[in-house]
Write a protein that holds these residues in place. Structure first.
Motif, mmCIF file in Angstrom:
data_model
loop_
_atom_site.group_PDB
_atom_site.id
_atom_site.type_symbol
_atom_site.label_atom_id
_atom_site.label_comp_id
_atom_site.label_asym_id
_atom_site.label_seq_id
_atom_site.Cartn_x
_atom_site.Cartn_y
_atom_site.Cartn_z
ATOM 1 N N PRO A 109 -45.697 -59.655 12.108
ATOM 2 C CA PRO A 109 -45.487 -59.066 10.808
ATOM 3 C C PRO A 109 -44.111 -58.595 10.419
ATOM 4 C CG PRO A 109 -46.485 -57.412 12.140
ATOM 5 C CD PRO A 109 -46.347 -58.694 13.021
ATOM 6 N N ALA A 110 -43.207 -59.520 10.372
ATOM 7 C CA ALA A 110 -41.646 -59.196 10.182
ATOM 8 C C ALA A 110 -41.117 -60.375 9.694
ATOM 9 C CB ALA A 110 -41.130 -58.901 11.563
ATOM 10 N N ALA A 111 -39.759 -60.049 9.342
ATOM 11 C CA ALA A 111 -38.918 -61.241 8.848
ATOM 12 C C ALA A 111 -38.362 -62.113 9.697
ATOM 13 C CB ALA A 111 -37.796 -60.303 8.052
ATOM 14 N N ASP A 112 -37.548 -63.021 9.289
ATOM 15 C CA ASP A 112 -37.026 -64.162 10.418
ATOM 16 C C ASP A 112 -35.898 -63.287 10.949
ATOM 17 O OD1 ASP A 112 -34.026 -64.910 8.811
ATOM 18 O OD2 ASP A 112 -35.627 -64.464 7.551
ATOM 19 N N ALA A 113 -35.481 -63.917 12.177
ATOM 20 C CA ALA A 113 -34.541 -63.017 13.093
ATOM 21 C C ALA A 113 -33.421 -63.104 12.501
ATOM 22 C CB ALA A 113 -34.235 -64.121 14.325
ATOM 23 N N ALA A 114 -32.681 -64.023 11.496
ATOM 24 C CA ALA A 114 -31.298 -63.931 11.099
ATOM 25 C C ALA A 114 -31.227 -62.533 10.230
ATOM 26 C CB ALA A 114 -31.119 -65.102 10.229
ATOM 27 N N THR A 115 -32.471 -62.720 9.243
ATOM 28 C CA THR A 115 -32.231 -61.603 8.326
ATOM 29 C C THR A 115 -32.537 -60.152 8.905
ATOM 30 O OG1 THR A 115 -33.527 -63.036 6.776
ATOM 31 C CG2 THR A 115 -33.801 -60.644 6.306
ATOM 32 N N ALA A 116 -33.470 -60.009 9.905
ATOM 33 C CA ALA A 116 -33.621 -58.761 10.632
ATOM 34 C C ALA A 116 -32.143 -58.238 11.420
ATOM 35 C CB ALA A 116 -34.492 -58.844 11.843
ATOM 36 N N ASP A 117 -31.593 -59.408 12.009
ATOM 37 C CA ASP A 117 -30.312 -58.931 12.641
ATOM 38 C C ASP A 117 -29.125 -58.640 11.551
ATOM 39 O OD1 ASP A 117 -28.575 -58.889 15.071
ATOM 40 O OD2 ASP A 117 -27.371 -60.246 13.547
ATOM 41 N N GLU A 118 -29.230 -59.024 10.440
ATOM 42 C CA GLU A 118 -28.373 -58.773 9.294
ATOM 43 C C GLU A 118 -28.706 -57.199 8.741
ATOM 44 O OE1 GLU A 118 -26.054 -60.916 5.255
ATOM 45 O OE2 GLU A 118 -28.357 -61.259 5.975
ATOM 46 N N MET A 119 -29.729 -56.895 8.635
ATOM 47 C CA MET A 119 -30.259 -55.442 8.252
ATOM 48 C C MET A 119 -29.859 -54.555 9.241
ATOM 49 S SD MET A 119 -31.696 -55.890 5.431
ATOM 50 C CE MET A 119 -30.745 -57.184 5.058
ATOM 51 N N PHE A 120 -29.881 -54.858 10.588
ATOM 52 C CA PHE A 120 -29.461 -53.841 11.546
ATOM 53 C C PHE A 120 -27.915 -53.609 11.926
ATOM 54 C CE2 PHE A 120 -34.032 -54.710 13.035
ATOM 55 C CZ PHE A 120 -34.480 -53.464 12.506
ATOM 56 N N ASP A 121 -27.168 -54.517 11.095
ATOM 57 C CA ASP A 121 -25.737 -54.448 11.105
ATOM 58 C C ASP A 121 -25.321 -53.883 9.919
ATOM 59 O OD1 ASP A 121 -22.950 -54.587 10.759
ATOM 60 O OD2 ASP A 121 -22.789 -56.625 12.076
ATOM 61 N N LYS A 122 -24.914 -52.397 10.012
ATOM 62 C CA LYS A 122 -24.684 -51.644 8.662
ATOM 63 C C LYS A 122 -23.662 -52.309 7.946
ATOM 64 C CE LYS A 122 -26.766 -47.301 9.955
ATOM 65 N NZ LYS A 122 -27.646 -47.926 11.331
ATOM 66 N N VAL A 123 -22.613 -52.838 8.547
ATOM 67 C CA VAL A 123 -21.768 -53.308 7.674
ATOM 68 C C VAL A 123 -21.891 -54.646 6.998
ATOM 69 C CG1 VAL A 123 -19.331 -54.513 7.714
ATOM 70 C CG2 VAL A 123 -19.967 -52.336 9.165
ATOM 71 N N ARG A 124 -22.680 -55.420 7.554
ATOM 72 C CA ARG A 124 -23.085 -56.908 7.038
ATOM 73 C C ARG A 124 -24.157 -56.517 5.835
ATOM 74 N NH1 ARG A 124 -25.541 -60.180 11.424
ATOM 75 N NH2 ARG A 124 -25.655 -61.738 9.563
ATOM 76 N N ALA A 125 -25.236 -55.527 6.188
ATOM 77 C CA ALA A 125 -26.249 -55.177 5.312
ATOM 78 C C ALA A 125 -25.597 -54.439 4.040
ATOM 79 C CB ALA A 125 -27.315 -54.294 6.069
ATOM 80 N N ALA A 126 -24.581 -53.589 4.200
ATOM 81 C CA ALA A 126 -23.760 -53.127 2.926
ATOM 82 C C ALA A 126 -23.353 -54.283 2.087
ATOM 83 C CB ALA A 126 -23.048 -51.773 3.331
ATOM 84 N N ALA A 127 -22.692 -55.351 2.661
ATOM 85 C CA ALA A 127 -21.863 -56.171 1.957
ATOM 86 C C ALA A 127 -23.122 -57.083 1.270
ATOM 87 C CB ALA A 127 -21.050 -56.936 2.791
ATOM 88 N N LEU A 128 -24.079 -57.228 1.834
ATOM 89 C CA LEU A 128 -25.293 -58.109 1.231
ATOM 90 C C LEU A 128 -25.702 -57.346 -0.027
ATOM 91 C CD1 LEU A 128 -27.400 -60.338 1.354
ATOM 92 C CD2 LEU A 128 -28.804 -58.747 2.417
ATOM 93 N N PHE A 129 -25.983 -55.742 0.240
ATOM 94 C CA PHE A 129 -26.569 -55.297 -0.733
ATOM 95 C C PHE A 129 -25.586 -55.258 -2.112
ATOM 96 C CE2 PHE A 129 -28.690 -52.504 2.552
ATOM 97 C CZ PHE A 129 -29.680 -53.377 2.842
ATOM 98 N N GLU A 130 -24.347 -55.112 -1.860
ATOM 99 C CA GLU A 130 -23.451 -55.214 -2.867
ATOM 100 C C GLU A 130 -23.576 -56.518 -3.523
ATOM 101 O OE1 GLU A 130 -19.514 -53.970 -1.183
ATOM 102 O OE2 GLU A 130 -19.981 -52.046 -1.051
ATOM 103 N N ARG A 131 -23.416 -57.543 -2.875
ATOM 104 C CA ARG A 131 -23.500 -59.058 -3.327
ATOM 105 C C ARG A 131 -24.772 -59.216 -4.051
ATOM 106 N NH1 ARG A 131 -22.226 -60.551 1.825
ATOM 107 N NH2 ARG A 131 -24.210 -61.596 2.030
ATOM 108 N N LEU A 132 -25.901 -58.547 -3.769
ATOM 109 C CA LEU A 132 -27.104 -58.654 -4.608
ATOM 110 C C LEU A 132 -27.249 -57.702 -5.753
ATOM 111 C CD1 LEU A 132 -29.546 -58.858 -1.639
ATOM 112 C CD2 LEU A 132 -29.035 -60.668 -3.125
ATOM 113 N N GLY A 133 -26.046 -57.037 -6.046
ATOM 114 C CA GLY A 133 -26.202 -56.085 -7.090
ATOM 115 C C GLY A 133 -26.921 -54.584 -6.949
ATOM 116 N N LEU A 134 -27.124 -54.383 -5.793
ATOM 117 C CA LEU A 134 -28.054 -53.234 -5.583
ATOM 118 C C LEU A 134 -27.087 -52.132 -5.603
ATOM 119 C CD1 LEU A 134 -30.403 -54.761 -2.820
ATOM 120 C CD2 LEU A 134 -31.169 -54.424 -5.146
ATOM 121 N N PRO A 135 -27.670 -51.044 -5.829
ATOM 122 C CA PRO A 135 -27.035 -49.668 -6.044
ATOM 123 C C PRO A 135 -26.940 -48.845 -4.467
ATOM 124 C CG PRO A 135 -29.297 -49.159 -6.857
ATOM 125 C CD PRO A 135 -29.086 -50.792 -6.669
ATOM 126 N N VAL A 136 -25.431 -48.854 -4.054
ATOM 127 C CA VAL A 136 -25.504 -48.305 -2.545
ATOM 128 C C VAL A 136 -24.140 -47.275 -3.042
ATOM 129 C CG1 VAL A 136 -26.291 -50.410 -1.476
ATOM 130 C CG2 VAL A 136 -23.742 -50.254 -2.082
#
Length: 327
Positions: A109-136
């Motif tokens: 019951p989990a995401a794919d490996a690439a997405t999971a790895d991106e979420m656990f790298d705070k720098v990459r995750a923050a960059a993704l959230f900004e690209r998606l227009g999420l408030p951070v």
């Protein structure tokens, strides 16, 4: 993987479930409600972990060991494992990669490996959230005049290694190692929330969404937490889930800035069950039951959580005797 719904016995393999005794009981209860027995095996680095009072402990390999997949496959095959549930950051990508290598072998019951790895790298995750227009919180750009900052190790967890920056000297000290951290504006007066979610692995439907306020936190984990009804948090959580495409068990963390009109900011996403999720289960968002139900191929309905349910966690003991008894 669909497990035949006539099964009378389920075997779950926890990855790093060492302290998740209450959650293990909830999985057992969910199986019992379906007239199934439930055996839990937990993959650990030490046999003397609290979960040993309920589960069979298997000594495993480190998550970054290339042999971990063959080792897990041996266990899945020999123990007839039906479901793998990861509980720590490093285990999520391992579980996802395992099911990619051995499709149809188990339910994860989990995401794919690439997405999971991106979420656990705070720098990459923050960059993704900004690209998606999420408030951070705003990421620090060198040269900008800001001295109320927080530096989080980019692959850290449980609030370890966090540095609060309030002076030029502290900033100068961290900048040579800036690539090791996510450096953001620091929100000192805030409320923190976790949202326990379950998104169907197969259909992408949000089957559970339970927001709770983190009342007391120790080592990055909620020791007291209470479920809340907050339409703004719920709406933003659904937006986060839709834009990231995450599935399975997901914990979304927000903060509310009390010095800036109560603006709601996304802190991080953990694509796994959170420790405080037991509160949401008590409130009605029974995510362990959804996991078992989806693994069994059941037709599932979405679950809601009752607001105002609070848990207060406390230390308990598992006792190991020289004659191998466990109490």
């Amino acid at each position: 993987m669909d497990i035949a719904d006539s099964r009378q016995k389920l075997t779950l393999l926890f990855l790093g479930g060492a302290k998740r005794v209450s959650m293990a009981r909830m999985f057992m209860d969910a199986a019992a409600a379906r007239a199934c027995s439930c055996r839990i095996i937990s993959y650990e680095m030490d046999r003397h972990v609290p979960l040993a009072c309920l589960a069979d402990i298997v000594i495993g390999k480190r998550w970054n060991d290339p042999a971990v997949f063959d080792d897990l496959h041996d266990i899945v095959e020999s123990e007839a494992v039906d479901i793998i549930v990861p509980f720590v950051d490093g285990a999520v990508a391992v579980a996802c990669e395992y099911v990619r290598r051995y499709p149809g072998s188990v339910f994860v019951p989990a995401a794919d490996a690439a997405t999971a790895d991106e979420m656990f790298d705070k720098v990459r995750a923050a960059a993704l959230f900004e690209r998606l227009g999420l408030p951070v919180p705003k990421t620090y750009i060198p040269g900008e005049p800001c001295l109320r900052l927080i530096a989080k190790p980019r692959r850290g967890s449980a609030s370890k290694g966090i540095v609060h920056i309030s002076s030029v000297e502290a900033l100068d000290d961290i900048l040579p190692r800036a690539d090791e951290y996510l450096i953001q504006e620091r929100i000192d007066r805030r409320e923190e929330y976790s949202v326990d979610c379950y998104v169907s692995v197969r259909s992408g439907e949000v089957l559970a969404l339970s927001a709770r306020r983190r009342v007391e936190v120790s080592g990055g984990e909620a020791m007291r937490t209470v479920t809340v009804s907050d339409p703004e948090i719920d709406a933003l959580t659904r937006r986060v889930l839709a834009s990231t495409g995450l599935r399975g068990a997901v914990t979304v963390q927000f903060m509310r800035d009390l010095d800036d009109g109560g603006r709601l900011l996304l802190m991080e996403i953990n694509p796994r069950l959170g420790g405080g999720c037991v509160c949401s289960v008590h409130a009605g968002a029974d995510i362990p039951s959804l996991i078992i139900g989806e693994a069994l191929g059941e037709k599932l309905s979405s679950l809601s959580a009752l607001a105002g349910v609070e848990i207060s966690r406390y230390p308990a003991e598992t006792v190991f005797y020289p004659d191998n008894r466990i109490l």
